[in-house]
Write an enzyme that holds these catalytic residues in place. Structure first.
Site, PDB file in Angstrom:
ATOM      1  N   LYS A 155      -8.292 -13.875  -4.428  1.00  0.00           N
ATOM      2  CA  LYS A 155      -7.872 -12.467  -4.372  1.00  0.00           C
ATOM      3  C   LYS A 155      -8.968 -11.636  -5.011  1.00  0.00           C
ATOM      4  O   LYS A 155      -9.681 -12.121  -5.894  1.00  0.00           O
ATOM      5  CB  LYS A 155      -6.551 -12.284  -5.138  1.00  0.00           C
ATOM      6  CG  LYS A 155      -5.778 -11.050  -4.738  1.00  0.00           C
ATOM      7  CD  LYS A 155      -4.887 -11.248  -3.534  1.00  0.00           C
ATOM      8  CE  LYS A 155      -4.249  -9.963  -3.082  1.00  0.00           C
ATOM      9  NZ  LYS A 155      -3.254 -10.169  -2.025  1.00  0.00           N
ATOM     10  N   ASP A 195      -5.105  -5.537   1.412  1.00  0.00           N
ATOM     11  CA  ASP A 195      -3.937  -5.557   0.519  1.00  0.00           C
ATOM     12  C   ASP A 195      -3.684  -4.088   0.185  1.00  0.00           C
ATOM     13  O   ASP A 195      -4.116  -3.197   0.953  1.00  0.00           O
ATOM     14  CB  ASP A 195      -4.223  -6.405  -0.735  1.00  0.00           C
ATOM     15  CG  ASP A 195      -2.959  -6.668  -1.570  1.00  0.00           C
ATOM     16  OD1 ASP A 195      -2.123  -7.484  -1.154  1.00  0.00           O
ATOM     17  OD2 ASP A 195      -2.784  -6.048  -2.635  1.00  0.00           O
TER      18      ASP A 195
HETATM   19  P1  NDP Z   1      -0.149  -0.488   1.286  1.00  0.00           P
HETATM   20  O1  NDP Z   1      -1.270   0.072   0.512  1.00  0.00           O
HETATM   21  O2  NDP Z   1      -0.165  -0.366   2.763  1.00  0.00           O
HETATM   22  O3  NDP Z   1       1.224   0.131   0.754  1.00  0.00           O
HETATM   23  C1  NDP Z   1       1.602  -0.008  -0.578  1.00  0.00           C
HETATM   24  C2  NDP Z   1       2.899   0.737  -0.788  1.00  0.00           C
HETATM   25  O4  NDP Z   1       3.394   0.415  -2.065  1.00  0.00           O
HETATM   26  C3  NDP Z   1       2.719   2.245  -0.750  1.00  0.00           C
HETATM   27  O5  NDP Z   1       3.886   2.839  -0.289  1.00  0.00           O
HETATM   28  C4  NDP Z   1       2.466   2.554  -2.228  1.00  0.00           C
HETATM   29  O6  NDP Z   1       2.775   3.884  -2.607  1.00  0.00           O
HETATM   30  C5  NDP Z   1       3.428   1.604  -2.881  1.00  0.00           C
HETATM   31  N1  NDP Z   1       2.969   1.307  -4.236  1.00  0.00           N
HETATM   32  C6  NDP Z   1       1.742   0.876  -4.615  1.00  0.00           C
HETATM   33  N2  NDP Z   1       1.686   0.769  -5.935  1.00  0.00           N
HETATM   34  C7  NDP Z   1       2.883   1.151  -6.399  1.00  0.00           C
HETATM   35  C8  NDP Z   1       3.450   1.255  -7.691  1.00  0.00           C
HETATM   36  N3  NDP Z   1       2.743   0.946  -8.780  1.00  0.00           N
HETATM   37  N4  NDP Z   1       4.745   1.670  -7.787  1.00  0.00           N
HETATM   38  C9  NDP Z   1       5.456   1.987  -6.695  1.00  0.00           C
HETATM   39  N5  NDP Z   1       4.971   1.907  -5.441  1.00  0.00           N
HETATM   40  C10 NDP Z   1       3.719   1.505  -5.308  1.00  0.00           C
HETATM   41  O7  NDP Z   1      -0.041  -2.019   0.840  1.00  0.00           O
HETATM   42  P2  NDP Z   1       0.695  -3.228   1.574  1.00  0.00           P
HETATM   43  O8  NDP Z   1       1.889  -2.730   2.292  1.00  0.00           O
HETATM   44  O9  NDP Z   1      -0.332  -3.987   2.309  1.00  0.00           O
HETATM   45  O10 NDP Z   1       1.120  -4.123   0.334  1.00  0.00           O
HETATM   46  C11 NDP Z   1       2.387  -3.990  -0.305  1.00  0.00           C
HETATM   47  C12 NDP Z   1       2.709  -5.268  -1.067  1.00  0.00           C
HETATM   48  O11 NDP Z   1       2.725  -6.379  -0.155  1.00  0.00           O
HETATM   49  C13 NDP Z   1       1.719  -5.668  -2.159  1.00  0.00           C
HETATM   50  O12 NDP Z   1       2.407  -6.311  -3.197  1.00  0.00           O
HETATM   51  C14 NDP Z   1       0.816  -6.666  -1.451  1.00  0.00           C
HETATM   52  O13 NDP Z   1       0.171  -7.537  -2.361  1.00  0.00           O
HETATM   53  C15 NDP Z   1       1.856  -7.397  -0.618  1.00  0.00           C
HETATM   54  N6  NDP Z   1       1.306  -8.141   0.510  1.00  0.00           N
HETATM   55  C16 NDP Z   1       0.594  -7.503   1.495  1.00  0.00           C
HETATM   56  C17 NDP Z   1       0.124  -8.223   2.566  1.00  0.00           C
HETATM   57  C18 NDP Z   1      -0.533  -7.561   3.735  1.00  0.00           C
HETATM   58  O14 NDP Z   1      -0.728  -8.256   4.746  1.00  0.00           O
HETATM   59  N7  NDP Z   1      -0.849  -6.289   3.690  1.00  0.00           N
HETATM   60  C19 NDP Z   1       0.281  -9.686   2.639  1.00  0.00           C
HETATM   61  C20 NDP Z   1       1.132 -10.251   1.598  1.00  0.00           C
HETATM   62  C21 NDP Z   1       1.581  -9.485   0.573  1.00  0.00           C
HETATM   63  P3  NDP Z   1       1.579   4.882  -2.970  1.00  0.00           P
HETATM   64  O15 NDP Z   1       1.043   5.325  -1.658  1.00  0.00           O
HETATM   65  O16 NDP Z   1       2.241   5.960  -3.746  1.00  0.00           O
HETATM   66  O17 NDP Z   1       0.592   4.102  -3.790  1.00  0.00           O
END
Ligand code: NDP
Length: 476
Positions: A155, A195
């Protein structure tokens, strides 16, 4: 005669008491072993609470398993797995639009490549620290093992905040980041993906810079655009997979997602495609969130509303609060998380530790009977305990969100042989992989009363494959 029955009763009681005593002794010996292991780990990795949390969750299940299979302990396999193969940290210097020099810190944690090249996303977010990336790389090792594909765990990322930055600023940052990262990755060495904060735009800039520096077109990243070596359904895979996992758990109980009221957090890649799949399966989603608050739409976030959200987040890069201005009946709750909204099923899809014990108990008391984690480690330690004690259907992230990295693995295969599979091919492979992950968790997580502890199952099943490969290599 009476005295014989009395002695027999006494013997039974004695046996019961000594068995209870042995169980208690075994339990306290195991607690001491866990505490020993964790205190050593904390000492070696001070100030890294997320990493401690992720390791403890695994050690809690793997240490007792290792007691029954002592060759793993003899070879110190868990100690070796919790020491990353390599941690790379570097300075990232770039210029903003006003000509100011900005400095960020970049990382790549190459945790374990026993079963394949390091694989795992890049996160650009101000909360990125070494502790966060070490926890994510450790989790990734188990997750990748569960997919059955040949991928190790890694990562990376940076404490860079893409929010509010222009496209040009993001491009310059990505180019500076890749200028250092390119020394450490490669199709047979380490293949990062996206991510939080790293989506299609960032992957394009990162891949372009690598191509320029290395003067070669190879599969050094996944999540690429379809025009330059990407795979169909990679974007959808994590969110879809999280819902397939829920469907697989419900199927064991002759139930399904159809007709269920669902609460989803986040509004990024994972959240939006989880909503899309829940809608396909006939469920109703009533919430989405971001780091500022959540929206509640009791009428449901149907496909037309969802398209609007995708455009909001990926093109206009707006905030979820705008949803409540756009759709009547929806309300915005600033500074809050969605777990107080009554639901049948919950899908945390935003970030780590976004669901506390109190919120877990609120979900349970409102009748929630299933949780599938799209985000990595979204439920805190005590929240997880509340779900396990209540014996609801609980799919931990390393199993539930493995669909994304699984399709990344399929993207690597397609790049290696320079072919593109069809959407149908990939959908079929993804559903099969998620079902297989479910079945492995069931095999190792079934308890005496028939309940399936998916957390235990995922940790043990993920551990065995990596551990056996490490044993085969000897002491390295
Ligand atoms: P994105 O950047 O597309 O979206 C992240 C979302 O989570 C946004 O809505 C963001 O809001 C919110 N968020 C981020 N930080 C915080 C926080 N501290 N508190 C509350 N909300 C928060 O990321 P992904 O959708 O790709 O990833 C989301 C999760 O899924 C993560 O944990 C990631 O590790 C996991 N994941 C992702 C994969 C992928 O293929 N993309 C694969 C496996 C796991 P804001 O815009 O306000 O920051």
């Amino acid at each position: 005669p009476g005295w014989l029955a009395g002695r027999w009763g006494l013997n039974l009681l004695n046996n019961f008491m000594s068995r209870l005593y042995m169980i208690q002794r075994e339990d306290s010996a195991m607690a001491a072993t866990l505490e020993d292991f964790m205190s050593g780990l904390r000492k070696r990795n001070p100030g890294e609470p997320e990493f401690h949390q992720a390791v403890e969750e695994v050690a809690f299940y793997v240490l007792p398993y290792m007691q029954d299979h002592p060759h793993y302990a003899q070879h110190r396999i868990l100690e070796r797995m919790t020491e990353p193969d390599r941690v790379i940290a570097f300075r990232v210097c770039w210029e903003d639009d006003a000509g100011n020099v900005r400095v960020n810190r970049g990382f790549r944690v190459q945790n374990n490549n026993a079963i394949g090249p390091y694989k795992g996303g890049l996160r650009f977010h101000p909360t990125v620290t070494l502790s966060v990336l070490k926890f994510l790389a450790f989790e990734q090792t188990f997750k990748n093992s569960l997919t059955g594909l040949p991928m190790g765990g890694g990562k990376g990322g940076a404490n860079f905040n893409p929010k509010g930055k222009s496209d040009h600023e993001v491009m310059r940052f990505c180019q500076a980041f890749m200028t250092e990262l390119h020394r450490h990755i490669g199709p047979h060495t380490d293949v990062p993906a996206g991510d939080i904060g790293v989506g299609a735009r960032e992957i394009g800039y990162l891949f372009g810079q690598h191509k320029r520096i290395a003067n070669e077109f190879t599969g050094i990243l996944t999540g690429k655009g379809l025009e330059y070596g990407g795979s169909l359904i990679r974007n959808e895979a994590t969110g879809y997979g999280t819902v397939y996992m829920m469907q697989a758990m419900l199927a064991v109980k002759n139930d399904s997602v159809e007709g269920k009221c669902c609460v989803v957090s986040g509004s990024g890649n994972v959240a939006t495609y989880a909503v899309e799949k829940i809608n396909h399966m006939g469920g109703k989603v009533v919430t989405l969130s971001d780091s500022s608050g959540f929206v509640h739409d009791p009428d449901g976030i149907d496909s037309a509303k969802l398209e609007w959200v995708k455009e909001l987040k990926t093109v206009r890069r707006g905030r979820i609060s705008e949803y409540a201005d756009e759709f009547t009946g929806a309300t915005y709750h600033a500074g809050n998380r969605p777990w107080g909204v009554p639901c049948d099923l919950a899908f945390p899809c935003a970030t780590q530790n976004e669901l506390s014990e109190q919120e877990a108990k609120t979900l349970l008391s409102n009748g929630c009977s299933g949780v599938s984690e799209g985000a990595n480690m979204p439920t805190d330690k005590d929240g997880v305990r509340a779900f396990l004690d209540a014996k609801i259907l609980y799919a931990p992230s390393k199993a539930a969100n493995a669909g994304g990295v699984a399709v990344s693995g399929l993207e690597m295969s397609q790049n290696s042989v320079r072919i593109s599979w069809t959407e149908d091919d990939l959908q079929e492979k993804l559903t099969t992989i998620m079902q297989t992950i479910h079945d492995q968790c069931s095999e190792y997580g079934r308890e005496q009363d028939g309940h399936i502890n998916y957390l235990k199952g995922a940790n043990i099943a993920g551990f065995i494959k990596v551990a056996d490969a490490m044993l085969a290599y000897g002491v390295i």
